[in-house]
Design an enzyme around this catalytic site. Structure first.
Site, PDB file in Angstrom:
ATOM      1  CG  ASP A 188      -1.626  -1.244   1.549  1.00 58.66           C
ATOM      2  OD1 ASP A 188      -1.009  -2.306   1.354  1.00 58.66           O
ATOM      3  OD2 ASP A 188      -2.756  -1.195   2.021  1.00 58.66           O
ATOM      4  CD  GLU A 195      -7.029   0.825   0.439  1.00 59.76           C
ATOM      5  OE1 GLU A 195      -8.171   0.832  -0.019  1.00 59.76           O
ATOM      6  OE2 GLU A 195      -6.774   0.575   1.618  1.00 59.76           O
ATOM      7  CG  ASN A 196      -4.180   3.759   1.931  1.00 56.72           C
ATOM      8  OD1 ASN A 196      -3.793   2.623   2.188  1.00 56.72           O
ATOM      9  ND2 ASN A 196      -5.378   4.177   2.248  1.00 56.72           N
ATOM     10  CG  ASN A 231     -10.458  -0.037   3.292  1.00 50.00           C
ATOM     11  OD1 ASN A 231      -9.407  -0.574   2.950  1.00 50.00           O
ATOM     12  ND2 ASN A 231     -10.499   0.862   4.238  1.00 50.00           N
ATOM     13  CG  HIS A 232      -9.111   4.130   1.805  1.00 52.60           C
ATOM     14  ND1 HIS A 232      -9.768   5.151   2.451  1.00 52.60           N
ATOM     15  CD2 HIS A 232      -8.436   3.450   2.761  1.00 52.60           C
ATOM     16  CE1 HIS A 232      -9.486   5.112   3.748  1.00 52.60           C
ATOM     17  NE2 HIS A 232      -8.680   4.080   3.965  1.00 52.60           N
ATOM     18  CG  HIS A 283      -7.154  -4.112   1.039  1.00 52.87           C
ATOM     19  ND1 HIS A 283      -5.914  -3.538   0.895  1.00 52.87           N
ATOM     20  CD2 HIS A 283      -7.910  -3.206   1.708  1.00 52.87           C
ATOM     21  CE1 HIS A 283      -5.931  -2.329   1.430  1.00 52.87           C
ATOM     22  NE2 HIS A 283      -7.130  -2.107   1.942  1.00 52.87           N
ATOM     23  CG  HIS A 339      -6.758  -2.999   5.361  1.00 51.56           C
ATOM     24  ND1 HIS A 339      -7.287  -1.770   5.002  1.00 51.56           N
ATOM     25  CD2 HIS A 339      -7.324  -3.301   6.566  1.00 51.56           C
ATOM     26  CE1 HIS A 339      -8.144  -1.377   5.944  1.00 51.56           C
ATOM     27  NE2 HIS A 339      -8.170  -2.275   6.910  1.00 51.56           N
ATOM     28  CG  HIS A 396      -1.184   0.676   6.087  1.00 46.82           C
ATOM     29  ND1 HIS A 396      -1.567   1.999   6.085  1.00 46.82           N
ATOM     30  CD2 HIS A 396      -1.858   0.090   5.078  1.00 46.82           C
ATOM     31  CE1 HIS A 396      -2.454   2.209   5.122  1.00 46.82           C
ATOM     32  NE2 HIS A 396      -2.644   1.060   4.507  1.00 46.82           N
TER      33      HIS A 396
HETATM   34 FE   LIG Z   1      -7.189  -0.456   3.284  1.00 49.52          FE
END
Ligand SMILES: [Fe+2]
Length: 265
Positions: free
Chosen positions: A8, A39-40, A67-68, A157, A182, A184
């Site tokens: 990520d 996604e981040n 999820n983002h 994720h 996810h 991190h």
């Molecule tokens: Fe996430």
């Protein structure tokens, strides 16, 4: 065949450290396929088309999310603009496959490497301690039935270690790699499972480690200490690129090796 999976990317610090290292890591390890969870990448929340373009320019073949995925609305147009059977960049941005039906985007991409190896990437989201999704275990069984490639990489994720480990065993011998994202923080459990599936519970973020999983630590501490709501912002300090390097037999898709990578400035 060598696969580089970058964990990520979080904010501008994550993008910068990936820009610094991706080239030499790909070259030194003769990487055939590069997958990045992005996604981040946009300030910690979602992905913009412009950042997606940057990551493709750096050599990414496929971008996964989680999820983002819906944080930046313009990404929906970017994904929608790519026909389902194309290999356009927009088609190579994945959202979790097991979201509710009929949402924009796709959770599976099938492509061919420059050296001619067919591969598939599947993006899945966990359901333990996460927003509601369809069951990822049954979802992936259905998806695999439609995949013809031998080399299959699954980005799982998910939040719960148990769900991620279980997915590794569920797919052992059916996927080349099951790599967690996810949470991190990289986990030290990378291994090749007996059936030939490379597994790591979480690859770890590529982002600022002087933070609380990417966010400015003072902002998160204030929330824990006071319970007051506040805006979260991406931290900048101590960036590291975290990745997993997976080697596999291109003919069978079986993994032979997985190596954990963490590179700082
Ligand atoms: Fe996430």
């Amino acid at each position: 065949m060598n696969i580089l999976f970058i964990g990520d990317i979080f904010g501008s610090a994550g993008r910068r450290i990936v820009r610094e290292h991706i080239g030499h890591v790909r070259e030194a390890n003769a990487v055939d396929l590069t997958i990045i969870n992005a996604e981040n990448a946009a300030g910690g929340f979602g992905l913009t088309p412009q950042i997606a373009e940057e990551l493709f320019d750096l050599g990414a073949d496929v971008l996964t999310t989680g999820n983002h995925i819906w944080d930046k609305r313009e990404l929906i147009d970017y994904m929608n603009a790519a026909p389902v059977d194309s290999h356009d960049r927009g088609r190579r941005v994945l959202r979790p496959a097991n979201l509710q039906p009929n949402l924009p985007g796709h959770g599976v991409y099938q492509g061919t490497t420059e050296s001619g190896v067919d591969y598939a990437v599947i993006d899945l989201q966990g359901c333990v301690f996460m927003n509601t999704t369809n069951d990822p275990f049954y979802a992936v069984d259905g998806l695999l039935a439609g995949v013809r490639a031998k080399v299959i990489v699954v980005d799982f994720h998910a939040e719960a270690t148990s769900e991620k480990v279980a997915m590794g065993w569920h797919l052992d011998g059916r996927a080349t790699a099951v790599l967690g994202t996810h949470t991190h923080i990289p986990t030290a459990d990378e291994r090749v499972l007996p059936g030939g599936t490379a597994y790591q519970t979480d690859v770890g973020m590529s982002g600022p480690y002087d933070s609380v999983i990417g966010v400015e630590k003072e902002l998160v501490l204030r929330k824990f200490l006071t319970g007051m709501p506040g805006k979260f912002e991406a931290a900048k300090g101590n960036p590291k690129m975290c990745a997993a390097l997976v080697s596999c037999d291109a003919a069978t898709g079986r993994a032979t090796r997985i190596q954990r990578i963490m590179l700082g400035e």
